[in-house]
Design a protein around this motif. Structure first.
Motif, short mmCIF file in Angstrom:
data_model
loop_
_atom_site.label_atom_id
_atom_site.label_comp_id
_atom_site.label_asym_id
_atom_site.label_seq_id
_atom_site.Cartn_x
_atom_site.Cartn_y
_atom_site.Cartn_z
N ASP A 15 -10.10 1.54 -7.86
CA ASP A 15 -11.08 1.64 -6.67
C ASP A 15 -12.55 1.96 -7.05
N LYS A 60 -8.18 -0.39 -3.16
CA LYS A 60 -7.67 0.83 -2.86
C LYS A 60 -6.08 0.67 -2.83
N SER A 102 -15.09 -0.81 -1.91
CA SER A 102 -13.48 -0.73 -2.53
C SER A 102 -12.93 -2.07 -2.33
#
Length: 489
Positions: free
Chosen positions: A28, A307, A447
């Motif tokens: 991330d 993520k 992300s």
């Protein structure tokens, strides 16, 4: 007691106690940036003697403006003079046909929406109006916010994701001999030598500097003005959003006969058979997700949620969960200065450069924006969109054909882009220009990333797409008629 205290104090490394760090934390970009900031703060006292520190002066490394994404600010501070975007339901954006949206610029049309009544009365295609609805795959349990997002049929642990085709000048590595999906001997692209499963995720890219708040991007005019002799109409091919999960890392245009010829995963709509071994004959014989018998193939690299700890064994660093586009608009448009002529069947087109991060921007055509802000276009950074706004990829294809060839050695010279004024170069003629508009609901902050070659480090400038025209000739003539007559079909 001392050893126990040391362990409790966290001074025993994860390697000693056998606990590996979560790979997703490093994959991330936002988390990696925060970790870097913490490491810099932890090192600061050791790098400066105590008697040299100024107690009244703030350490420079405590100021890290990149750690705060725009969407993390208080809503009232983001939009002091306008309605907060999160007060508007996201599913209302991109609907209602051609309408003006916040910020002006181009309009996102929902491909699931039927053509307007006045455009669908042509008796030629009235009997073939029902769209093909592919079987929906099960819901991805890792994305409860998107109930229509199918599970990626590709094994996320599949370590093969080969050389991408967008740079035809690069020689193809014949790799290992194997059989193709039709039982014929073929080649398999070798794994990239630049990637390793032991690489640290934080070095894969993208980086926080690859993102920009869309409100900081200067407005611009994307299209040339249409003159008196220009063609103003449009035709929208309705082919769905790949809810049937047609994915592979192949590219038959620039790496024919090669499995994993792209080093990254593609989303496909249209032709149901497209893979690295597709031919004119196989494409013509296959089914399609498009209406009106359009068997053309439209494809682009997938976007991933970084993520989510998924696909972590991929040797080319394409980690994270695949995000399906919520809206896909495939719009064929006219020319600013002339009428258009029909595309030849089996014409092959590419746009952008999957290796633009290292090749330079000569063939780059990335266009990133946000719904509601479509007059703000970023060519080299991922957009950070306000809440309620979706990330938008705008992929324009070349539209000035040499009048003879359906392909060329570099897959570019047979069809080139129009000039700045919208006119085609001498010796070429205008064909319908394909514009792909792909809208995504992405995680907040920096992300997400597009699939890419490992050496490109998921640079947003590498965005690209491919198209092969397999429309029936009568349908192509209908497209040309709609565009030249100024209709919206």
């Amino acid at each position: 007691m001392t050893a126990l205290a040391v362990a409790a104090g966290g001074l025993v490394s994860a390697a000693v106690i056998g606990v590996a760090p979560a790979r997703a934390d490093h994959c991330d970009p936002a988390q990696a940036s925060q970790d870097d900031g913490r490491r810099q703060r932890d090192r600061a006292p050791d790098q400066q003697a105590p008697d040299q520190q100024d107690p009244d002066q703030q350490a420079p490394d405590q100021q890290n403006p990149d750690q705060q994404a725009p969407d993390q600010q208080a809503p009232d501070q983001q939009f002091p003079d306008q309605q907060r975007p999160d007060q508007q339901a996201p599913d209302r954006q991109g609907r209602g046909g051609d309408r003006q949206v916040q910020g002006g610029g181009i309009v996102l049309r929902d491909p699931a929406r039927s053509p307007e009544p006045e455009d669908s009365g042509d008796a030629l295609f009235r009997r073939d109006r029902s769209p093909h609805t592919p079987t929906a795959a099960p819901q991805d349990p890792q994305n409860p916010r998107d109930p229509q997002d199918p599970q990626d049929p590709q094994d996320p642990q599949n370590p093969q994701d080969p050389q991408d085709p967008q740079n035809p000048q690069d020689p193809q590595d014949p790799g290992d001999q194997s059989q193709d999906r039709r039982g014929r001997p073929t080649r398999t692209a070798s794994p990239s030598p630049t990637a390793s499963q032991d690489d640290d995720c934080k070095d894969l890219g993208p980086f926080v500097t690859d993102f920009v708040d869309i409100r900081q991007v200067q407005p611009l005019r994307l299209d040339a003005g249409i003159g008196r002799n220009g063609s103003r109409g449009t035709f929208v091919a309705q082919c769905g959003t790949n809810r049937n999960g047609h994915n592979n890392p192949d590219n038959f245009i620039v790496a024919p006969g090669v499995s994993n010829g792209a080093h990254h995963l593609h989303d496909y709509v249209g032709n149901l058979s497209t893979d690295g071994f597709s031919t004119d004959e196989s494409l013509a014989a296959a089914g399609t997700t498009c209406r009106l018998g359009d068997k053309s193939t439209y494809f682009w690299p997938v976007l991933r949620d970084r993520k989510v700890d998924a696909n972590v064994q991929d040797p080319d660093g394409n980690v994270g969960r695949v995000i399906r586009a919520g809206t896909v608009s495939l719009q064929f448009r006219g020319n600013a200065t002339s009428r258009v002529v029909a595309m030849p069947r089996f014409l092959r087109l590419i746009t952008g450069d999957a290796k633009a991060g290292t090749n330079g921007a000569a063939n780059a055509r990335a266009r990133w924006s946000c719904t509601g802000f479509t007059n703000r276009i970023s060519p080299d950074k991922y957009p950070l969109c306000p809440r309620g706004s979706q990330v938008l990829r705008i992929l324009d294809f070349p539209s000035c054909w040499d009048g003879q060839n359906t392909d060329s050695a570099n897959h570019r010279t047979h069809v080139v882009f129009a000039g700045q004024n919208g006119a085609c170069p001498q010796g070429t003629r205008a064909i319908p220009q394909l514009r792909m508009l792909l809208a995504y609901t992405v995680p907040q902050g920096p992300s997400f990333a597009v699939d890419a070659f490992p050496e490109q480090k998921h640079n947003p400038v590498t965005d690209h797409a491919d198209f092969a025209n397999v429309m029936p000739e009568r349908l192509m003539q209908f497209v040309v008629s709609c565009i030249n007559r100024g209709r919206r079909c």
